[in-house]
Design a protein around this motif. Structure first.
Motif, mmCIF file in Angstrom:
data_model
loop_
_atom_site.group_PDB
_atom_site.id
_atom_site.type_symbol
_atom_site.label_atom_id
_atom_site.label_comp_id
_atom_site.label_asym_id
_atom_site.label_seq_id
_atom_site.Cartn_x
_atom_site.Cartn_y
_atom_site.Cartn_z
ATOM 1 N N VAL A 118 -33.920 -13.533 16.793
ATOM 2 C CA VAL A 118 -34.205 -14.604 15.827
ATOM 3 C C VAL A 118 -35.111 -15.632 16.491
ATOM 4 O O VAL A 118 -34.962 -15.943 17.671
ATOM 5 N N TRP A 119 -36.062 -16.172 15.716
ATOM 6 C CA TRP A 119 -36.951 -17.221 16.195
ATOM 7 C C TRP A 119 -36.662 -18.483 15.395
ATOM 8 O O TRP A 119 -36.808 -18.498 14.175
ATOM 9 N N LEU A 120 -36.229 -19.531 16.086
ATOM 10 C CA LEU A 120 -35.986 -20.836 15.476
ATOM 11 C C LEU A 120 -37.124 -21.754 15.905
ATOM 12 O O LEU A 120 -37.234 -22.098 17.077
ATOM 13 N N CYS A 121 -37.964 -22.134 14.985
ATOM 14 C CA CYS A 121 -39.111 -22.986 15.310
ATOM 15 C C CYS A 121 -38.651 -24.427 15.569
ATOM 16 O O CYS A 121 -37.482 -24.763 15.403
ATOM 17 N N ASP A 122 -39.577 -25.288 15.938
ATOM 18 C CA ASP A 122 -39.270 -26.689 16.235
ATOM 19 C C ASP A 122 -38.613 -27.393 15.048
ATOM 20 O O ASP A 122 -38.978 -27.161 13.899
ATOM 21 N N GLY A 123 -37.643 -28.255 15.363
ATOM 22 C CA GLY A 123 -37.053 -29.131 14.354
ATOM 23 C C GLY A 123 -36.080 -28.464 13.398
ATOM 24 O O GLY A 123 -35.771 -29.022 12.353
ATOM 25 N N VAL A 124 -35.562 -27.301 13.723
ATOM 26 C CA VAL A 124 -34.614 -26.601 12.851
ATOM 27 C C VAL A 124 -33.227 -27.220 12.994
ATOM 28 O O VAL A 124 -32.788 -27.535 14.096
ATOM 29 N N TYR A 125 -32.547 -27.391 11.853
ATOM 30 C CA TYR A 125 -31.151 -27.832 11.829
ATOM 31 C C TYR A 125 -30.338 -26.703 11.199
ATOM 32 O O TYR A 125 -30.686 -26.227 10.122
ATOM 33 N N ILE A 126 -29.263 -26.302 11.871
ATOM 34 C CA ILE A 126 -28.380 -25.266 11.331
ATOM 35 C C ILE A 126 -27.018 -25.894 11.124
ATOM 36 O O ILE A 126 -26.398 -26.403 12.063
ATOM 37 N N LEU A 127 -26.538 -25.858 9.881
ATOM 38 C CA LEU A 127 -25.292 -26.517 9.496
ATOM 39 C C LEU A 127 -24.130 -25.515 9.466
ATOM 40 O O LEU A 127 -24.344 -24.307 9.568
ATOM 41 N N PRO A 128 -22.888 -25.992 9.302
ATOM 42 C CA PRO A 128 -21.707 -25.120 9.385
ATOM 43 C C PRO A 128 -21.690 -23.987 8.359
ATOM 44 O O PRO A 128 -22.303 -24.065 7.298
ATOM 45 N N ASN A 129 -20.917 -22.947 8.724
ATOM 46 C CA ASN A 129 -20.628 -21.818 7.848
ATOM 47 C C ASN A 129 -21.897 -21.055 7.452
ATOM 48 O O ASN A 129 -22.083 -20.717 6.291
ATOM 49 N N VAL A 130 -22.737 -20.783 8.447
ATOM 50 C CA VAL A 130 -24.013 -20.105 8.208
ATOM 51 C C VAL A 130 -24.141 -18.905 9.132
ATOM 52 O O VAL A 130 -23.771 -18.967 10.299
ATOM 53 N N ILE A 183 -27.260 -16.295 10.290
ATOM 54 C CA ILE A 183 -28.689 -15.974 10.245
ATOM 55 C C ILE A 183 -28.826 -14.543 10.736
ATOM 56 O O ILE A 183 -28.457 -14.217 11.862
ATOM 57 N N GLY A 184 -29.357 -13.675 9.886
ATOM 58 C CA GLY A 184 -29.450 -12.255 10.191
ATOM 59 C C GLY A 184 -30.458 -11.933 11.275
ATOM 60 O O GLY A 184 -31.376 -12.712 11.558
ATOM 61 N N ASP A 185 -30.304 -10.757 11.874
ATOM 62 C CA ASP A 185 -31.194 -10.276 12.932
ATOM 63 C C ASP A 185 -32.654 -10.335 12.502
ATOM 64 O O ASP A 185 -32.984 -10.085 11.343
ATOM 65 N N GLY A 186 -33.527 -10.631 13.453
ATOM 66 C CA GLY A 186 -34.965 -10.560 13.232
ATOM 67 C C GLY A 186 -35.547 -11.624 12.328
ATOM 68 O O GLY A 186 -36.711 -11.542 11.944
ATOM 69 N N SER A 187 -34.792 -12.634 11.982
ATOM 70 C CA SER A 187 -35.285 -13.669 11.066
ATOM 71 C C SER A 187 -36.108 -14.720 11.797
ATOM 72 O O SER A 187 -35.946 -14.937 12.993
ATOM 73 N N VAL A 188 -36.981 -15.384 11.040
ATOM 74 C CA VAL A 188 -37.780 -16.493 11.539
ATOM 75 C C VAL A 188 -37.473 -17.704 10.665
ATOM 76 O O VAL A 188 -37.616 -17.640 9.446
ATOM 77 N N ILE A 189 -37.031 -18.781 11.309
ATOM 78 C CA ILE A 189 -36.741 -20.025 10.601
ATOM 79 C C ILE A 189 -37.863 -21.000 10.955
ATOM 80 O O ILE A 189 -38.028 -21.379 12.104
ATOM 81 N N GLY A 190 -38.653 -21.376 9.951
ATOM 82 C CA GLY A 190 -39.847 -22.189 10.161
ATOM 83 C C GLY A 190 -39.554 -23.612 10.604
ATOM 84 O O GLY A 190 -38.409 -24.078 10.574
ATOM 85 N N PRO A 191 -40.604 -24.330 10.994
ATOM 86 C CA PRO A 191 -40.458 -25.699 11.502
ATOM 87 C C PRO A 191 -39.811 -26.636 10.480
ATOM 88 O O PRO A 191 -40.155 -26.612 9.301
#
Length: 192
Positions: free
Chosen positions: A154-166, A168-176
């Motif tokens: 998984v790639w988490l770009c700059d400034g990502v916030y991940i909140l409870p009960n989440v 994130i599946g394999d190979g995903s990209v979470i944008g800035p």
């Protein structure tokens, strides 16, 4: 394809800058090694671990590091109550990472994270207490709505916030700048 040589690096960065970065890198690995040798982290944690200056770990026995985990400067990793934090192999984050757990945060293998990332599985108080005038937020009981699971690659770009009960599946990209509030399917691109 042209190889980047040491001579070219000296010309572009300067010898003092290269030496300073090398010394800082060696020092951060040495400090991580000292913490590992002293038994500060979970007993099954592995090496190498590297982190920049200004790091802060709270309840280190609940933090598990797999092989080759690294952080930039000012990483804040904290486990409260019975929370646990697990880092998979070959995981790397940039500067100003904050991970907080009172439940469980699991980060898979080969995860790449940018700077200014927040991963937190809890809040101060229950949803019914959020607007209470009786008790300030810092005095409220820490409450978790569920664990956080970040898959492999998984790639988490700059400034990502991940909140409870989440999850994130394999190979995903979470944008800035994305705030992740719900599950993300594998191999997804999430943008603002």
């Amino acid at each position: 394809m042209k190889m980047f040589t040491i001579v070219e690096a000296i010309k572009t960065d300067g010898i003092l800058n290269i030496l300073f970065r090398a010394i800082r890198s060696i020092l951060s690995r040495f400090i991580a090694w000292l913490l590992w040798v002293s038994g500060s982290f979970h007993s099954k944690s592995m090496r190498p671990i590297a982190f920049g200056k200004g790091f802060r770990f709270i309840n280190t026995k609940s933090i598990f590091f797999n092989e080759s985990v690294s952080f930039g400067i000012n990483a804040r990793i904290e486990s409260h109550n019975k929370g646990s934090i697990y880092f998979g192999k070959n995981t790397s984050f940039g500067d100003y990472l904050h991970i907080g757990s009172s439940n469980s945060v699991r980060i898979g293998n080969d995860v790449l994270g940018g700077s200014n990332i927040l991963i937190i599985d809890h809040s101060h108080g229950k949803s019914s207490d959020l607007f209470s005038e009786e008790q300030p937020p810092r005095l409220r009981e820490i409450n978790s709505a569920g664990p956080i699971i970040i898959g492999n690659n998984v790639w988490l770009c700059d400034g990502v916030y991940i909140l409870p009960n989440v999850t994130i599946g394999d190979g995903s990209v979470i944008g800035p700048g994305v705030i992740v509030r719900k599950n993300v399917e594998p191999y997804s691109l999430v943008l603002r």
